[in-house]
Design an enzyme around this catalytic site. Structure first.
Site, PDB file in Angstrom:
ATOM      1  N   PRO A 256      11.406  14.324  35.687  1.00 53.58           N
ATOM      2  CG  PRO A 256      12.097  12.162  35.046  1.00 53.58           C
ATOM      3  CD  PRO A 256      11.856  13.036  36.261  1.00 53.58           C
TER       4      PRO A 256
ATOM      5  CD  GLU B 155      18.694   7.015  29.055  1.00 56.66           C
ATOM      6  OE1 GLU B 155      18.957   8.215  29.207  1.00 56.66           O
ATOM      7  OE2 GLU B 155      18.275   6.292  29.972  1.00 56.66           O
TER       8      GLU B 155
ATOM      9  CE  LYS C 127      11.828  22.169  35.667  1.00 63.16           C
ATOM     10  NZ  LYS C 127      10.849  21.727  34.641  1.00 63.16           N
TER      11      LYS C 127
ATOM     12  CD  GLU D 182      16.380   7.014  38.438  1.00 62.64           C
ATOM     13  OE1 GLU D 182      17.084   6.717  37.443  1.00 62.64           O
ATOM     14  OE2 GLU D 182      15.152   7.088  38.413  1.00 62.64           O
TER      15      GLU D 182
ATOM     16  CB  CYS E 255      15.908   5.635  33.982  1.00 57.86           C
ATOM     17  SG  CYS E 255      14.877   5.017  35.316  1.00 57.86           S
TER      18      CYS E 255
ATOM     19  CD  GLU F 266      24.814  15.771  27.520  1.00 57.16           C
ATOM     20  OE1 GLU F 266      23.809  16.408  27.121  1.00 57.16           O
ATOM     21  OE2 GLU F 266      25.621  15.208  26.756  1.00 57.16           O
TER      22      GLU F 266
END
Ligand code: NAI
Ligand code: MG
Length: 487
Positions: free
Chosen positions: A160, A390, A185, A259, A293, A240
């Protein structure tokens, strides 16, 4: 305070790295990465698709199956990893500046946290490269039985945008130490630093095909997940997306580690060192614009100190310096992109309409860039959406509580289980909480303390498997049992 503004570095690399060559995408397509401070396009980056992923996986397979990597002396692999760490240290200013440019995080944080932690992670795992041992096992009969830890193969790694350099290091470190090759990626919002890191890896002397980088959107990630030549997927992001990855990976039964997010309880008892707890609550929630996170996003405060605590924490939230992340006085930059900005603003609206008290903040700052005021909600109840979902932004939710019996159930009343913290001087309370809370990491009288040697990951829907430490390395290995007849 006088502004001390540092100039951003130049963007040097926007292509794909496949088999040691920097290339355009086969389709010729590019996508924009945007500066979250002013919403202007920073660069157009090559957009990899299925064909580029296929080429990258082939290169990674070749480097693994017949190429030098899995056959190289483990100590030489470790030496290359240390060299990459040294080059990152030598180019720390440039990497930190590039991270700030692409992500919007304060330069002072990129310098002091992201880069040192990433470099440390690579060095920690470099030390593991020649220490992967098996066991000798006494079995029945006249046999010699032993185990070998072998690399899992080609690792597909999808990361991310909240800690781009650090997430790359968390993924590369254990994979390289184990002897795996990589197709990575980076996130579409923040591809630039991963590309620069890959250039430095080339400079360090990593053989072609060991580290491949394919930039693009989610469909590029999905192409990695579906590719039969990939043995394992390591993913950090939304649960998701992890659910989709599980489905896509099922055809080839890839090894998976995830994670994911959290709604971590940060619990302050009345007997805590109040100022330390207030500072920890601020840092635990607002650090990195709240885009963590493990953010302490359910701040439980014992009733008897609630009023005092709220006053102090609101005063601290108001002292945060929001603005240009290249100004060294800035402690809070913009959110990463328009999607995240709108998601956070919609939660602020929900908090207000569901009846929480907004004590400070709650609005956008300016009308260009994705800046949001540090926001504190009080009298939040467990069923409000701001207490359940979140938010991933600078929005603190304070939930009062009465006693230790009540708090453990409430802390665990979430489908997440990434982190938790407790502030108290009572060791029994601290141990009871640490043992009872369903979370992968528990901090006692501290928050967000990370170390490459300490495993990190989630219970429940916060993840699968662990990163960092020996546990993080084990995920990049297969265990082989060899049994030999002794005649
Ligand atoms: P995301 O999970 O969609 O994206 C993370 C990475 O996965 C990116 O590289 C993305 O391109 C890739 N991806 C997306 N769809 C994919 C697919 N089907 N197959 C393979 N790869 C795919 O997260 P996003 O949209 O950036 O953020 C949404 C929310 O997720 C945030 O608001 C936050 O709540 C949470 N999040 C949690 C993070 C964490 O550290 N655990 C990090 C980033 C986001
Ligand atoms: Mg997404």
């Amino acid at each position: 305070m006088a502004a001390t503004i540092i100039a951003p570095p130049k963007i040097r690399q926007t292509n794909l790295l496949i088999g040691g060559k920097w290339t355009e995408s086969r389709s010729g397509k590019r996508f924009a990465t945007v500066n979250p401070v002013n919403e202007q396009v920073l660069a157009e980056v090559a957009q990899g698709d299925v064909a580029d992923v296929d080429a990258a996986v082939k290169a990674a397979r070749a480097a693994f199956d017949s190429g030098p990597w899995s056959r190289m002396d483990a100590r030489d692999r470790g030496r290359l990893m240390n060299k990459l760490a040294d080059l990152m240290e030598a180019n720390l200013e440039e990497l930190a500046g590039l991270e700030t440019l692409d992500n919007g995080k304060p330069l002072r944080d990129a310098r002091a946290a992201d880069l040192p932690l990433a470099i440390d992670c690579l060095r920690y795992y470099a030390g593991w490269a020649d220490k992967l041992t098996g066991d000798t096992i006494p079995i029945r009969g006249n046999y010699f039985c032993y185990t070998r830890r072998e690399p899992v193969g080609v690792a597909g790694q999808i990361i991310p945008w909240n800690f781009p350099i650090l997430m790359a290091a968390w993924k590369w470190g254990p994979a390289l130490a184990a002897g795996c090759t990589i197709v990575m990626k980076p996130a579409e919002q923040t591809p630039l630093t991963c590309l620069r890191m890959a250039e430095l890896a080339q400079e360090a002397g990593f053989p072609d095909g060991v580290i491949n980088v394919v930039t693009g959107y989610g469909d590029t990630g999905a192409a990695i997940v579906r590719h039969p030549g990939v043995d394992k997927i390591a993913f950090t992001g939304h649960y998701e997306t992890a659910q989709k990855i599980m489905v896509d990976a099922s055809a080839t039964l890839k090894r998976l580690t995830f994670e994911l997010g959290g709604k971590s309880p940060n619990v302050v008892f009345a007997d805590a060192d109040l100022d330390a707890a207030v500072a920890g609550a601020e840092f635990g929630l607002f650090f990195n614009q709240g885009q963590c996170c493990c953010a302490g996003s359910r701040l439980f405060v014992e009733q008897s100190i609630h009023k005092q605590f709220v006053e102090k924490v609101v005063a601290r939230a108001k002292t945060r310096q929001i603005g240009d992340p290249f100004d060294l006085n800035t402690t809070q930059g913009p959110q990463v992109d328009a999607d995240q900005f709108h998601k956070i603003m919609s939660y602020i609206d929900k908090g207000k309409s569901e009846g929480a008290h907004c004590l400070t903040g709650g609005s956008r700052i300016g009308n260009k860039g994705f800046f949001i005021e540090p926001t504190v909600f009080d009298n939040v109840s467990d069923d409000m959406s701001i207490a359940r979902d979140e938010i991933f932004g600078p929005v603190m939710s304070i939930l009062p509580f009465k006693n230790v019996d009540e708090i453990i159930d409430r802390a665990n009343n979430t489908y997440y289980g990434l982190a938790a913290a407790v502030w108290t001087k009572d060791v029994q309370k601290a141990h009871r909480f640490a043992a009872s809370v369903r979370a992968g990491t528990v901090w006692v009288n501290c928050y967000d303390v990370f170390d490459a040697a300490a495993p990190f990951g989630g219970f429940k829907m916060s993840g699968m498997g662990r990163e960092l430490g020996a546990a993080g390395l084990a995920n990049y290995t297969e265990l082989k049992t060899v049994t030999m007849s002794l005649g």
